[in-house]
Design a protein around this motif. Structure first.
Motif, PDB file in Angstrom:
ATOM      1  N   GLU A  99      16.458  -1.176  -2.641  1.00 45.68           N
ATOM      2  CA  GLU A  99      15.608  -2.274  -2.166  1.00 45.68           C
ATOM      3  C   GLU A  99      14.136  -2.083  -2.470  1.00 45.68           C
ATOM      4  O   GLU A  99      13.280  -2.636  -1.795  1.00 45.68           O
ATOM      5  N   LEU A 100      13.813  -1.295  -3.487  1.00 41.91           N
ATOM      6  CA  LEU A 100      12.418  -1.126  -3.886  1.00 41.91           C
ATOM      7  C   LEU A 100      12.316  -1.266  -5.398  1.00 41.91           C
ATOM      8  O   LEU A 100      13.017  -0.584  -6.147  1.00 41.91           O
ATOM      9  N   PHE A 101      11.439  -2.165  -5.804  1.00 43.58           N
ATOM     10  CA  PHE A 101      11.098  -2.344  -7.205  1.00 43.58           C
ATOM     11  C   PHE A 101       9.585  -2.338  -7.287  1.00 43.58           C
ATOM     12  O   PHE A 101       8.918  -2.958  -6.456  1.00 43.58           O
ATOM     13  N   ALA A 102       9.046  -1.632  -8.263  1.00 43.65           N
ATOM     14  CA  ALA A 102       7.594  -1.548  -8.380  1.00 43.65           C
ATOM     15  C   ALA A 102       7.210  -1.185  -9.808  1.00 43.65           C
ATOM     16  O   ALA A 102       7.996  -0.587 -10.545  1.00 43.65           O
ATOM     17  N   ASP A 148       7.493   8.570  -6.011  1.00 46.76           N
ATOM     18  CA  ASP A 148       6.363   9.494  -6.089  1.00 46.76           C
ATOM     19  C   ASP A 148       5.260   8.999  -7.020  1.00 46.76           C
ATOM     20  O   ASP A 148       4.133   9.495  -6.966  1.00 46.76           O
ATOM     21  N   HIS A 149       5.573   8.036  -7.885  1.00 45.92           N
ATOM     22  CA  HIS A 149       4.590   7.482  -8.820  1.00 45.92           C
ATOM     23  C   HIS A 149       3.821   6.312  -8.224  1.00 45.92           C
ATOM     24  O   HIS A 149       2.920   5.785  -8.870  1.00 45.92           O
ATOM     25  N   LEU A 150       4.184   5.882  -7.018  1.00 45.79           N
ATOM     26  CA  LEU A 150       3.557   4.708  -6.407  1.00 45.79           C
ATOM     27  C   LEU A 150       2.323   5.102  -5.608  1.00 45.79           C
ATOM     28  O   LEU A 150       2.125   6.273  -5.275  1.00 45.79           O
ATOM     29  N   LEU A 153      -0.017   3.822  -0.204  1.00 49.47           N
ATOM     30  CA  LEU A 153       0.307   2.690   0.672  1.00 49.47           C
ATOM     31  C   LEU A 153       1.746   2.218   0.447  1.00 49.47           C
ATOM     32  O   LEU A 153       2.519   2.094   1.398  1.00 49.47           O
ATOM     33  N   LYS A 154       2.127   1.969  -0.809  1.00 51.20           N
ATOM     34  CA  LYS A 154       3.495   1.508  -1.101  1.00 51.20           C
ATOM     35  C   LYS A 154       4.531   2.551  -0.695  1.00 51.20           C
ATOM     36  O   LYS A 154       5.581   2.227  -0.157  1.00 51.20           O
TER      37      LYS A 154
END
Length: 172
Positions: A99-102, A148-150, A153-154
């Motif tokens: 449920e996470l796309f970035a 870990d690349h975000l 905050l995200k």
């Protein structure tokens, strides 16, 4: 072939140190077959051994776009990026981070040294989307998640969401 369980963040197996493969036997071939089936079923474009609970330097990637064959899986044993060049931003998701796309910044071109199922050392140079997939999966065998690349905050928002989900599941 057997469909394997995909472990999800924050499971500790996703952060464990992985072992280098030294025996290229039927057990390795079976693991790769099971990982490929699991990847296709998920569905995903890549899968690393830690995602199925194995702390090993093994990944499988969907090679069908490159080969033109349907459901063509490429196993890479003990892969490591030996060269990278440029930069690109691409949207990523992960079977272990549901449920996470970035958007994530990665190298545009990479050269990967790896072994095939017989132990032969090979190199592959690629770019664009396939380079992103390889970098993402190689991160997994190094205990790194795309999370870990975000930005902080995200990352913190996602961690908070997971903690809430875990609390709800524990009360059910």
């Amino acid at each position: 072939m057997t469909k394997l369980k995909i472990y999800e963040y924050p499971d500790h197996v996703l952060r464990e140190e992985t072992r280098t493969i030294t025996e290229f036997d039927d057990g390795l071939k079976k693991l790769v077959e099971d990982m490929a089936e699991t990847m296709w079923d998920a569905p995903g474009v890549g899968l690393a051994a830690p995602q199925v609970g194995k702390s090993l330097k093994v990944i499988v990637v969907d090679f069908s776009r490159q080969s033109g064959k349907e459901e063509d899986c490429m196993p890479l044993i003990n892969p490591e990026i030996i060269e990278f060049e440029g930069s690109q931003v691409d949207e990523e998701g992960c079977l272990s981070v549901p449920e996470l796309f970035a958007n994530v910044t990665r190298a545009q071109k990479v050269t990967v040294r790896y072994q095939d199922l017989e132990g032969k050392v090979l190199e592959l140079s690629t770019e664009d989307r396939f380079a992103v997939v390889l970098q993402h999966e190689i991160d997994h065998i190094n205990g790194i998640l795309f999370l870990d690349h975000l930005s902080r905050l995200k990352r913190n928002l996602y961690k908070k969401k997971v903690k809430k989900r875990v609390r709800v599941e524990q009360h059910d």
